[in-house]
Design an enzyme around this catalytic site. Structure first.
Site, PDB file in Angstrom:
ATOM      1  N   PRO A 234     -10.761   3.600 -23.416  1.00  0.00           N
ATOM      2  CA  PRO A 234     -10.272   2.546 -22.906  1.00  0.00           C
ATOM      3  C   PRO A 234     -10.954   1.101 -23.364  1.00  0.00           C
ATOM      4  O   PRO A 234     -10.140   0.226 -23.514  1.00  0.00           O
ATOM      5  CB  PRO A 234     -10.661   2.630 -21.277  1.00  0.00           C
ATOM      6  CG  PRO A 234     -10.739   3.987 -21.178  1.00  0.00           C
ATOM      7  CD  PRO A 234     -11.246   4.718 -22.517  1.00  0.00           C
TER       8      PRO A 234
ATOM      9  N   ILE B 195      -4.805  10.929 -27.187  1.00  0.00           N
ATOM     10  CA  ILE B 195      -4.844  11.830 -28.070  1.00  0.00           C
ATOM     11  C   ILE B 195      -3.788  12.678 -28.691  1.00  0.00           C
ATOM     12  O   ILE B 195      -3.114  13.298 -27.757  1.00  0.00           O
ATOM     13  CB  ILE B 195      -6.077  13.016 -27.284  1.00  0.00           C
ATOM     14  CG1 ILE B 195      -7.379  11.930 -27.059  1.00  0.00           C
ATOM     15  CG2 ILE B 195      -6.532  13.854 -28.516  1.00  0.00           C
ATOM     16  CD1 ILE B 195      -8.098  12.973 -26.141  1.00  0.00           C
ATOM     17  N   THR B 196      -3.226  12.251 -29.718  1.00  0.00           N
ATOM     18  CA  THR B 196      -2.041  13.144 -30.288  1.00  0.00           C
ATOM     19  C   THR B 196      -2.434  14.771 -30.136  1.00  0.00           C
ATOM     20  O   THR B 196      -3.496  15.182 -30.763  1.00  0.00           O
ATOM     21  CB  THR B 196      -1.712  12.643 -31.722  1.00  0.00           C
ATOM     22  OG1 THR B 196      -1.508  11.209 -31.588  1.00  0.00           O
ATOM     23  CG2 THR B 196      -0.626  13.482 -32.378  1.00  0.00           C
TER      24      THR B 196
ATOM     25  N   ASP C  81      -9.934   7.984 -45.275  1.00  0.00           N
ATOM     26  CA  ASP C  81      -9.323   7.528 -46.490  1.00  0.00           C
ATOM     27  C   ASP C  81      -8.405   8.716 -46.870  1.00  0.00           C
ATOM     28  O   ASP C  81      -7.676   8.487 -47.933  1.00  0.00           O
ATOM     29  CB  ASP C  81     -10.702   7.953 -47.274  1.00  0.00           C
ATOM     30  CG  ASP C  81     -11.658   6.935 -47.220  1.00  0.00           C
ATOM     31  OD1 ASP C  81     -11.326   5.848 -46.413  1.00  0.00           O
ATOM     32  OD2 ASP C  81     -12.758   6.771 -47.704  1.00  0.00           O
TER      33      ASP C  81
ATOM     34  N   GLU D 132      -4.238   5.233 -36.561  1.00  0.00           N
ATOM     35  CA  GLU D 132      -5.312   5.603 -37.784  1.00  0.00           C
ATOM     36  C   GLU D 132      -5.347   4.046 -38.115  1.00  0.00           C
ATOM     37  O   GLU D 132      -5.687   3.982 -39.527  1.00  0.00           O
ATOM     38  CB  GLU D 132      -4.411   6.125 -38.778  1.00  0.00           C
ATOM     39  CG  GLU D 132      -4.089   7.694 -38.411  1.00  0.00           C
ATOM     40  CD  GLU D 132      -5.548   8.461 -38.606  1.00  0.00           C
ATOM     41  OE1 GLU D 132      -5.898   8.859 -37.320  1.00  0.00           O
ATOM     42  OE2 GLU D 132      -6.027   8.648 -39.542  1.00  0.00           O
TER      43      GLU D 132
ATOM     44  N   THR E  47      -4.702  -0.272 -37.019  1.00  0.00           N
ATOM     45  CA  THR E  47      -3.271  -1.134 -36.911  1.00  0.00           C
ATOM     46  C   THR E  47      -3.131  -1.894 -38.285  1.00  0.00           C
ATOM     47  O   THR E  47      -4.148  -1.999 -38.997  1.00  0.00           O
ATOM     48  CB  THR E  47      -3.401  -2.066 -35.654  1.00  0.00           C
ATOM     49  OG1 THR E  47      -4.597  -2.997 -36.092  1.00  0.00           O
ATOM     50  CG2 THR E  47      -3.550  -1.608 -34.271  1.00  0.00           C
TER      51      THR E  47
ATOM     52  N   GLN F 209      -3.072  -5.092 -38.588  1.00  0.00           N
ATOM     53  CA  GLN F 209      -4.010  -6.180 -38.711  1.00  0.00           C
ATOM     54  C   GLN F 209      -5.449  -5.446 -39.320  1.00  0.00           C
ATOM     55  O   GLN F 209      -6.130  -5.996 -39.985  1.00  0.00           O
ATOM     56  CB  GLN F 209      -4.428  -6.651 -37.474  1.00  0.00           C
ATOM     57  CG  GLN F 209      -3.026  -7.646 -37.010  1.00  0.00           C
ATOM     58  CD  GLN F 209      -2.138  -6.712 -36.260  1.00  0.00           C
ATOM     59  OE1 GLN F 209      -1.998  -5.504 -36.422  1.00  0.00           O
ATOM     60  NE2 GLN F 209      -1.421  -7.380 -35.285  1.00  0.00           N
TER      61      GLN F 209
HETATM   62  C1  LIG Z   1       1.177   7.455 -29.471  1.00  0.00           C
HETATM   63  C2  LIG Z   1      -0.157   7.128 -30.008  1.00  0.00           C
HETATM   64  C3  LIG Z   1      -0.687   8.288 -30.435  1.00  0.00           C
HETATM   65  C4  LIG Z   1      -2.196   8.140 -30.818  1.00  0.00           C
HETATM   66  N1  LIG Z   1      -3.171   9.142 -31.354  1.00  0.00           N
HETATM   67  C5  LIG Z   1      -4.190   8.983 -31.437  1.00  0.00           C
HETATM   68  C6  LIG Z   1      -5.254   9.872 -31.811  1.00  0.00           C
HETATM   69  O1  LIG Z   1      -4.650  10.903 -32.001  1.00  0.00           O
HETATM   70  N2  LIG Z   1      -6.501   9.764 -31.420  1.00  0.00           N
HETATM   71  C7  LIG Z   1      -7.106   8.589 -31.345  1.00  0.00           C
HETATM   72  O2  LIG Z   1      -8.337   8.573 -31.007  1.00  0.00           O
HETATM   73  N3  LIG Z   1      -6.315   7.593 -30.993  1.00  0.00           N
HETATM   74  C8  LIG Z   1      -4.851   7.589 -31.110  1.00  0.00           C
HETATM   75  N4  LIG Z   1      -4.132   6.747 -30.860  1.00  0.00           N
HETATM   76  C9  LIG Z   1      -4.679   5.311 -30.390  1.00  0.00           C
HETATM   77  C10 LIG Z   1      -4.717   4.172 -31.713  1.00  0.00           C
HETATM   78  O3  LIG Z   1      -5.356   4.707 -32.835  1.00  0.00           O
HETATM   79  C11 LIG Z   1      -5.030   2.858 -31.130  1.00  0.00           C
HETATM   80  O4  LIG Z   1      -4.027   2.479 -30.147  1.00  0.00           O
HETATM   81  C12 LIG Z   1      -5.130   1.839 -32.078  1.00  0.00           C
HETATM   82  O5  LIG Z   1      -6.258   2.132 -32.867  1.00  0.00           O
HETATM   83  C13 LIG Z   1      -5.454   0.563 -31.742  1.00  0.00           C
HETATM   84  O6  LIG Z   1      -6.253   0.284 -30.602  1.00  0.00           O
HETATM   85  P1  LIG Z   1      -5.831  -0.379 -29.127  1.00  0.00           P
HETATM   86  O7  LIG Z   1      -4.393   0.329 -28.616  1.00  0.00           O
HETATM   87  O8  LIG Z   1      -6.879  -0.340 -28.277  1.00  0.00           O
HETATM   88  O9  LIG Z   1      -5.521  -1.887 -29.539  1.00  0.00           O
HETATM   89  P2  LIG Z   1      -6.523  -2.932 -29.795  1.00  0.00           P
HETATM   90  O10 LIG Z   1      -7.514  -2.445 -30.607  1.00  0.00           O
HETATM   91  O11 LIG Z   1      -6.899  -3.538 -28.402  1.00  0.00           O
HETATM   92  O12 LIG Z   1      -5.788  -4.088 -30.438  1.00  0.00           O
HETATM   93  C14 LIG Z   1      -4.770  -5.039 -29.843  1.00  0.00           C
HETATM   94  C15 LIG Z   1      -4.369  -5.905 -31.045  1.00  0.00           C
HETATM   95  O13 LIG Z   1      -5.311  -6.617 -31.513  1.00  0.00           O
HETATM   96  C16 LIG Z   1      -5.360  -6.364 -33.055  1.00  0.00           C
HETATM   97  N5  LIG Z   1      -6.821  -6.587 -33.433  1.00  0.00           N
HETATM   98  C17 LIG Z   1      -7.691  -5.820 -32.677  1.00  0.00           C
HETATM   99  N6  LIG Z   1      -8.734  -6.177 -33.612  1.00  0.00           N
HETATM  100  C18 LIG Z   1      -8.508  -7.139 -34.406  1.00  0.00           C
HETATM  101  C19 LIG Z   1      -9.244  -7.874 -35.663  1.00  0.00           C
HETATM  102  N7  LIG Z   1     -10.539  -7.566 -35.678  1.00  0.00           N
HETATM  103  N8  LIG Z   1      -8.438  -8.753 -36.379  1.00  0.00           N
HETATM  104  C20 LIG Z   1      -7.133  -8.950 -36.119  1.00  0.00           C
HETATM  105  N9  LIG Z   1      -6.367  -8.377 -35.289  1.00  0.00           N
HETATM  106  C21 LIG Z   1      -7.124  -7.400 -34.483  1.00  0.00           C
HETATM  107  C22 LIG Z   1      -4.746  -5.274 -33.285  1.00  0.00           C
HETATM  108  O14 LIG Z   1      -4.293  -5.003 -34.419  1.00  0.00           O
HETATM  109  C23 LIG Z   1      -3.659  -5.194 -32.260  1.00  0.00           C
HETATM  110  O15 LIG Z   1      -2.583  -5.980 -32.806  1.00  0.00           O
HETATM  111  C24 LIG Z   1      -2.721   6.673 -30.313  1.00  0.00           C
HETATM  112  C25 LIG Z   1      -1.848   5.788 -29.878  1.00  0.00           C
HETATM  113  C26 LIG Z   1      -0.442   5.842 -29.773  1.00  0.00           C
HETATM  114  C27 LIG Z   1       0.206   4.691 -28.996  1.00  0.00           C
END
Ligand SMILES: Cc1cc2nc3c(=O)[nH]c(=O)nc-3n(C[C@H](O)[C@H](O)[C@H](O)COP(=O)(O)OP(=O)(O)OC[C@H]3O[C@@H](n4cnc5c(N)ncnc54)[C@H](O)[C@@H]3O)c2cc1C
Length: 402
Positions: free
Chosen positions: A137, A166-167, A253, A379, A381, A383
């Site tokens: 969270p 978690i996928t 990577d 993996e 975003t 950004q």
């Molecule tokens: C369907 C699905 C499957 C997933 N599967 C997995 C999985 O198997 N294992 C796992 O661990 N996670 C998983 N995730 C999580 C996913 O990796 C995260 O959602 C992702 O890393 C982004 O984190 P967040 O959602 O908390 O967004 P945040 O980190 O809160 O980001 C919000 C926004 O701010 C931007 N942002 C954040 N930091 C910066 C910065 N420094 N500079 C510029 N922009 C920034 C981001 O790009 C984004 O647009 C999954 C998510 C989904 C929706």
């Protein structure tokens, strides 16, 4: 420079395409509607893939095969598991991204195990389906912010914390969990642990409803005084502040080019279907007109095709570097950033070009536009990929550029 697909992988690509056509496409809509229902059709496919991966010296199609190779000696070059996985998954995701993410024993956790496990662990976890739990969270893009703890107590690490998104978290046999062994020691103390499903203290809290890839389950799991044998720590137990995050980050990577490949597959699927539909309506010619003489729809398709090809070449380069033991963090991020963005753009624009037909459930175009969105998020975003590329190009650390 040789940019052709290696001949030895051609038959394998055709097999993967056949699976996409014959297995995935016919059940694609069914499991998009029946979210959280396990696609039983994949059990047989998983066994076939296990066999393919065992028997084929040139590599396999799944994440379980991803390895960081040592640099080839004597200037030799090779196309190995990273290349075959990228090519295979492009085809599978031409069929269906959600189903490709649900093939048993080919989870992102398997890639983590393949990347950093020692020989004993590789043997012990062979054939297990492994999910990957990094996100919390309070820690998404900023994975250094992880709060789940793993405190050594005798022969066990005791895990406490909550992991979200978690996928395959509900379906996998084991989950690779990122946790800190010393909350005061910063990112160098973040290690990964293989936790067996059913370990006391590990609880599946819920499965999420999603925009796309609905055939793939996405779980929240909590860990409360969950005791994990210390032999399940992947990589070195030492907290090496010089190496920092390096150990656990290595996995990306290898996996980022794979997610880029998924984008190529769904992007190509949208383009191909759009071409067919526009041709049926007489809007599209056969490339015989010049750019100036072509219709607006044709010109747009040409531009999207060129963009997809650029993404494809970046993806192949990133995979090839990994296969040859050459550092590829920058290229892996470039491939993922480009391919994710291009797939999001293509799938939405194709829907738009086909208008009402694109927006209805009689076609898969609307589904592909939903499925592709996640490829530019997980993996790392869009950004975050750009940030990593900028750091590499400018020679800045994560402290200096964030
Ligand atoms: C369907 C699905 C499957 C997933 N599967 C997995 C999985 O198997 N294992 C796992 O661990 N996670 C998983 N995730 C999580 C996913 O990796 C995260 O959602 C992702 O890393 C982004 O984190 P967040 O959602 O908390 O967004 P945040 O980190 O809160 O980001 C919000 C926004 O701010 C931007 N942002 C954040 N930091 C910066 C910065 N420094 N500079 C510029 N922009 C920034 C981001 O790009 C984004 O647009 C999954 C998510 C989904 C929706």
């Amino acid at each position: 420079m040789q940019l052709e697909i290696p001949k030895k992988l051609q038959a394998f690509i055709e097999q993967a395409h056949l699976v996409a056509t014959e297995v995935f496409r016919p059940i694609s809509r069914k499991y998009d509607r029946a979210e959280h229902e396990y696609p039983v059709e994949l059990d047989m496919l998983a066994s076939v893939m296990d066999g393919m991966n065992e028997g084929d010296a040139s590599g396999g199609a799944g994440a379980a095969q991803l390895k960081r190779e040592k640099a080839a000696s004597g200037g030799g070059v090779r196309n190995g598991n990273n290349m075959s996985t990228v090519l295979g998954l492009t085809e599978l995701c031409w069929g269906d991204v959600g189903l490709a993410l649900t093939i048993p024993r080919q989870g992102l956790g398997n890639a983590a195990i393949a990347a950093v496990a020692n020989e004993e662990q590789s043997r012990r976890f062979k054939g297990r389906w492994a999910a990957m739990a990094i996100t919390e969270p309070g820690a998404g893009s900023d994975s250094a912010n992880i709060r789940t703890t793993a405190i050594l107590d005798g022969d066990h690490y005791v895990l406490n914390g909550e992991k979200i998104f978690i996928t395959a978290g509900g379906r996998a046999d084991v989950v690779v969990v990122w946790a800190t062994v010393d909350p005061a020691a910063g990112r160098a103390a973040i290690k990964s642990f293989v936790v067996e499903k059913g370990t006391p203290g590990m609880q599946l809290v819920r499965l999420d409803h999603k925009l796309g890839i609905r055939a793939s389950d996405t779980a929240t799991i909590t860990f409360t005084d969950c005791r994990v044998p210390k032999e399940n720590l992947l990589g070195s137990a030492e907290v090496d502040t010089k190496q920092g995050f390096g150990g656990v980050m290595q996995t990306f990577d290898n996996t980022r080019p794979v997610v880029a490949a998924m984008s190529l597959g769904v992007g190509r699927a949208s383009l191909e279907r759009t071409r067919e539909l526009l041709r049926q309506r007489g809007i599209l010619g056969g490339y015989e007109r010049t750019l100036y003489g072509s219709t607006a729809a044709e010109a747009e398709l040409y531009r999207m095709e060129a963009d997809l090809e650029a993404a494809r070449l970046l993806t192949l380069k990133a995979a090839w570097l990994a296969d040859n033991g050459i550092p590829n963090s920058k290229e892996a991020s470039m491939a993922k950033a480009k391919a994710g963005r291009v797939a999001n753009h293509i799938t939405l624009r194709c829907l738009q070009l086909c208008a009402s037909v694109g927006a209805t459930e009689t076609e898969l175009l609307e589904k592909w536009s939903r499925d592709s969105k996640i490829l530019d998020i997980f993996e790392g975003t869009q950004q975050i990929q750009l940030l990593i590329i900028a750091r590499r190009l400018l020679g800045k650390s994560s402290h200096e550029l964030r």
